[in-house]
Motif scaffolding. Structure first.
Motif, PDB file in Angstrom:
ATOM      1  N   GLY A  70       0.814  -1.263   0.029  1.00  0.00           N
ATOM      2  CA  GLY A  70      -0.095  -0.150   0.023  1.00  0.00           C
ATOM      3  C   GLY A  70       0.892   1.371   0.158  1.00  0.00           C
ATOM      4  O   GLY A  70       0.409   2.233  -0.671  1.00  0.00           O
ATOM      5  N   LEU A  94       2.213   1.408  -3.644  1.00  0.00           N
ATOM      6  CA  LEU A  94       1.074   1.909  -4.589  1.00  0.00           C
ATOM      7  C   LEU A  94       0.569   3.243  -4.589  1.00  0.00           C
ATOM      8  O   LEU A  94      -0.095   3.486  -5.630  1.00  0.00           O
ATOM      9  CB  LEU A  94      -0.021   0.475  -4.535  1.00  0.00           C
ATOM     10  CG  LEU A  94       0.569  -0.813  -4.756  1.00  0.00           C
ATOM     11  CD1 LEU A  94      -0.902  -1.427  -4.825  1.00  0.00           C
ATOM     12  CD2 LEU A  94       0.789  -0.974  -6.198  1.00  0.00           C
ATOM     13  N   LYS A  95       0.549   3.778  -3.542  1.00  0.00           N
ATOM     14  CA  LYS A  95       0.040   5.092  -3.391  1.00  0.00           C
ATOM     15  C   LYS A  95       0.710   6.148  -4.181  1.00  0.00           C
ATOM     16  O   LYS A  95       0.331   7.348  -4.646  1.00  0.00           O
ATOM     17  CB  LYS A  95       0.057   5.781  -2.065  1.00  0.00           C
ATOM     18  CG  LYS A  95       1.413   6.139  -1.378  1.00  0.00           C
ATOM     19  CD  LYS A  95       1.048   6.700   0.067  1.00  0.00           C
ATOM     20  CE  LYS A  95       2.569   7.090   0.499  1.00  0.00           C
ATOM     21  NZ  LYS A  95       2.296   7.680   1.886  1.00  0.00           N
ATOM     22  N   ARG A 138      -0.253   4.737  -9.926  1.00  0.00           N
ATOM     23  CA  ARG A 138      -1.540   4.544 -10.236  1.00  0.00           C
ATOM     24  C   ARG A 138      -1.670   3.138 -10.840  1.00  0.00           C
ATOM     25  O   ARG A 138      -1.156   2.722 -11.866  1.00  0.00           O
ATOM     26  CB  ARG A 138      -2.348   5.365 -11.429  1.00  0.00           C
ATOM     27  CG  ARG A 138      -3.700   5.171 -11.716  1.00  0.00           C
ATOM     28  CD  ARG A 138      -4.208   6.116 -12.679  1.00  0.00           C
ATOM     29  NE  ARG A 138      -5.734   5.757 -13.050  1.00  0.00           N
ATOM     30  CZ  ARG A 138      -6.807   5.964 -12.677  1.00  0.00           C
ATOM     31  NH1 ARG A 138      -6.828   6.202 -11.200  1.00  0.00           N
ATOM     32  NH2 ARG A 138      -7.858   5.332 -13.105  1.00  0.00           N
ATOM     33  N   LYS A 190      -8.105  -0.294 -10.158  1.00  0.00           N
ATOM     34  CA  LYS A 190      -8.667  -0.553  -8.940  1.00  0.00           C
ATOM     35  C   LYS A 190      -8.741  -2.244  -8.645  1.00  0.00           C
ATOM     36  O   LYS A 190      -8.818  -2.461  -7.527  1.00  0.00           O
ATOM     37  CB  LYS A 190     -10.145   0.009  -8.994  1.00  0.00           C
ATOM     38  CG  LYS A 190     -10.852  -0.250  -7.615  1.00  0.00           C
ATOM     39  CD  LYS A 190     -10.146   0.216  -6.534  1.00  0.00           C
ATOM     40  CE  LYS A 190     -10.901   0.036  -5.061  1.00  0.00           C
ATOM     41  NZ  LYS A 190     -10.367   0.258  -3.812  1.00  0.00           N
ATOM     42  N   SER A 204      -5.791  -3.238  -6.760  1.00  0.00           N
ATOM     43  CA  SER A 204      -5.664  -3.012  -5.353  1.00  0.00           C
ATOM     44  C   SER A 204      -6.718  -3.679  -4.584  1.00  0.00           C
ATOM     45  O   SER A 204      -6.301  -4.247  -3.537  1.00  0.00           O
ATOM     46  CB  SER A 204      -5.642  -1.410  -5.281  1.00  0.00           C
ATOM     47  OG  SER A 204      -6.968  -1.138  -6.058  1.00  0.00           O
ATOM     48  N   SER A 205      -7.725  -3.904  -5.105  1.00  0.00           N
ATOM     49  CA  SER A 205      -8.810  -4.779  -4.570  1.00  0.00           C
ATOM     50  C   SER A 205      -8.351  -6.234  -4.358  1.00  0.00           C
ATOM     51  O   SER A 205      -8.644  -6.686  -3.065  1.00  0.00           O
ATOM     52  CB  SER A 205     -10.138  -4.840  -5.387  1.00  0.00           C
ATOM     53  OG  SER A 205     -10.646  -3.624  -5.344  1.00  0.00           O
ATOM     54  N   LEU A 256      -5.342  -7.083  -4.013  1.00  0.00           N
ATOM     55  CA  LEU A 256      -4.192  -7.222  -3.092  1.00  0.00           C
ATOM     56  C   LEU A 256      -4.804  -6.984  -1.617  1.00  0.00           C
ATOM     57  O   LEU A 256      -4.163  -7.531  -0.764  1.00  0.00           O
ATOM     58  CB  LEU A 256      -3.237  -5.976  -3.292  1.00  0.00           C
ATOM     59  CG  LEU A 256      -2.421  -6.277  -4.713  1.00  0.00           C
ATOM     60  CD1 LEU A 256      -1.517  -5.140  -5.036  1.00  0.00           C
ATOM     61  CD2 LEU A 256      -1.530  -7.525  -4.630  1.00  0.00           C
ATOM     62  N   GLU A 257      -5.937  -6.035  -1.491  1.00  0.00           N
ATOM     63  CA  GLU A 257      -6.310  -5.560  -0.069  1.00  0.00           C
ATOM     64  C   GLU A 257      -7.085  -7.124   0.260  1.00  0.00           C
ATOM     65  O   GLU A 257      -6.838  -7.467   1.544  1.00  0.00           O
ATOM     66  CB  GLU A 257      -7.194  -4.652  -0.343  1.00  0.00           C
ATOM     67  CG  GLU A 257      -6.649  -3.282  -0.263  1.00  0.00           C
ATOM     68  CD  GLU A 257      -7.685  -2.179  -0.824  1.00  0.00           C
ATOM     69  OE1 GLU A 257      -9.043  -2.670  -0.892  1.00  0.00           O
ATOM     70  OE2 GLU A 257      -7.085  -1.097  -0.945  1.00  0.00           O
ATOM     71  N   THR A 275       4.560  -8.027  -6.137  1.00  0.00           N
ATOM     72  CA  THR A 275       4.115  -7.417  -4.941  1.00  0.00           C
ATOM     73  C   THR A 275       4.096  -8.269  -3.818  1.00  0.00           C
ATOM     74  O   THR A 275       2.961  -8.645  -2.971  1.00  0.00           O
ATOM     75  CB  THR A 275       2.553  -6.708  -5.059  1.00  0.00           C
ATOM     76  OG1 THR A 275       1.519  -7.967  -5.422  1.00  0.00           O
ATOM     77  CG2 THR A 275       2.534  -5.648  -6.086  1.00  0.00           C
TER      78      THR A 275
END
Length: 524
Positions: A131, A134-135, A138, A141, A144-145, A147-148, A354
């Motif tokens: 995180g 990645l901030k 870009r 989404k 990132s979803s 990975l979360e 990642t």
């Protein structure tokens, strides 16, 4: 303890300064904190920070997992559930198996059980590190979803492997049917306990005469109580905290006031901010203590084993990422999948890259007891700690520093995000304004022609203006406005459920604006 208090204060100040520096130079702050901790550890007379192994999980994991569960989108987790569970369970197990086989073959004195123990420790990637990186770039989404969602579950799967390996090392035996029963109970019991205690806390928030301060304190107690309760009955405390956190997160607007939500977000962000900083600083500070415990092995050999295990983890995750995509492409011919489009070769590479390790790996390694129940020293404990440190350091440096470069160089396809966040937000605000106008004109049609303040409220949504003059509206219109805000909130909740394509974070941002507007009206 008290004589070292100034040192602890100074450590926190250093963490804050380094995080600000990381933002300035656009480097993930875990990288700088680990390196800084390593540098500080070599300063003469620096106090040794020691935490009881049994307290590592209890201090850090529950609040970090709970906050992550509140942040993640359940809708996105469910949408991408197949690939998330593949990475969180299958990929983690394959990584642990690869580490176990390599360690057993190449490292002297490493049994297969010790190999699985090491594999369980180093197999879960760290969501905080990813995180933080990645901030600065870009990414779609969708990625990132995934990975979360993976980060919430892979901790549980790796710690289950870790626990079984600990039992095998301690008892020198592994009975399959007992392990299967225990495994089932850890998952089912953990989820059930998390949901039950989460439900009890939800009712406490809703029906007790709480205020914002009490709500926040209750939220701070919740993850610890859930974790301890689950661990006491030998189920998964991690899964319990995650499931309880997801339940409360998805019902936050039904039992928390707007003030509690606004203040709670800030408190939790600050708490997890400093906890993450401390953990990564501890990783660096612990190295001298770990190396001093290496007996009968040179530092060079230990570093070599750490490099070998790091290489195994990177390769196994990359291969697993491509394997998961291949399985999905085949499976879509027989079952319905979340997205039938071919992600190509770029997306699996980034998902595979990642794989930075961090908080959970450190906590698991430090929680290994110094002695077994029979009084003998735990075999290879210091070497496991050292290899874990090398894995964390190398993955942060190699993958962490190169991930932004690869993302920019590869140019991920935008097929998953056909509209930008700004465009989606604009469409959402427009739809919300149309609903608000219709609701006001339909519900209060007898009043809006004669009430000037109500006319201002209608004009606000006709012209999408920021607000109205709160001093000029009376209590009657304030009541109408609060009613409208509640209706808007419910409309957004329904919109989030019905429209699977819309990013839930955009919905949550609009809900936050409504909370601010409600607080302004109530406490004016």
């Amino acid at each position: 303890m008290l004589e070292n208090f100034p040192f602890y204060l100074g450590l926190i100040i250093i963490i804050l300064l380094l995080i600000m520096l990381a933002d300035k130079i656009k480097v993930a702050y875990p990288v700088l904190l680990v390196l800084a901790g390593l540098a500080i550890s070599f300063i003469p007379k620096v106090p040794v920070i020691e935490i009881e192994p049994d307290l590592i999980f209890l201090i850090f994991l529950p609040p970090l997992l709970y906050e992550a569960a509140w942040t993640v989108s359940w809708k996105e987790m469910w949408r991408w559930r197949r690939i998330i569970t593949s990475f969180a369970f299958i990929v983690v197990f394959l990584s642990a198996l690869s580490v176990a086989l390599v360690a057993n073959y190449f490292i002297p004195g490493f049994s297969l059980a010790l190999g699985f123990l090491l594999g369980g420790i180093v197999s879960p990637p760290d969501a905080v590190s990813a995180g933080a990186i990645l901030k600065f770039v870009r990414v779609p989404k969708t990625m990132s979803s995934i990975l979360e969602g993976e980060s919430l579950l892979n901790d549980a799967s790796s710690l289950i492997i870790f626990r079984f390996a600990m039992i095998a090392v301690a008892t020198e035996q592994f009975i399959f049917y007992k392990a299967a029963i225990s495994f089932s109970w850890m998952i089912i019991g953990g989820v059930a306990i998390g949901l039950l205690i989460g439900w009890l806390f939800m009712k406490a928030h809703k029906y007790l005469p709480t205020n914002a301060n009490v709500d926040i304190v209750l939220s701070l107690l919740t993850p610890y109580i859930i974790y301890i309760a689950a661990e006491e009955v030998h189920s998964s405390g991690v899964l319990a905290v995650v499931s309880g956190g997801l339940l409360l997160s998805n019902n936050r607007h039904h039992f928390l006031s707007s003030r509690s939500r606004i203040q709670g977000v800030n408190v939790w962000k600050s708490l997890c901010f400093i906890l993450n900083g401390l953990v990564f600083m501890l990783i660096g500070l612990d190295l001298p203590q770990i190396t001093s415990g290496l007996e009968g092995m040179s530092i060079t050999a230990a570093v070599g084993y750490g490099v070998l295990i790091t290489f195994v983890l990177i390769i196994s995750r990359l291969l697993s990422a491509y394997g998961a995509v291949i399985v999905t492409l085949v499976a879509r011919n027989f079952i319905t999948v979340a997205d039938r489009r071919n992600p190509g070769y770029k997306t699996p590479f980034i998902l595979g890259w990642t794989g930075m390790r961090g908080v959970v790996s450190l906590a698991a390694a430090l929680s290994i007891p110094v002695y077994l129940d029979n009084g003998n020293g735990f075999p290879q404990r210091n070497l496991i700690l050292f290899i874990t440190f090398i894995v964390i350091l190398l993955t942060l440096l190699i993958q962490g520093l190169t991930l932004p470069f690869f993302i920019k160089k590869i140019k991920l396809p935008a097929i998953y995000d056909p509209l930008s966040r700004e465009e989606v937000s604009t469409i959402l605000r427009k739809d919300l304004a149309e609903y608000s106008l219709q609701y006001l004109k339909t519900t209060y049609q007898d009043q809006h022609e004669s009430n000037r303040s109500l006319q201002q409220l209608i004009q606000k949504w006709e012209h999408h203006s920021k607000g109205i003059d709160d001093e000029s509206i009376g209590n009657e219109v304030k009541t109408i406005y609060l009613d409208l805000i509640n209706q808007q909130r419910q409309w957004l909740i329904d919109k989030n459920k019905e429209d699977q394509s819309i990013d839930e974070s955009i919905i949550r941002k609009q809900m936050y604006y409504l909370d601010l507007e409600e607080e302004k009206l109530i406490h004016f």
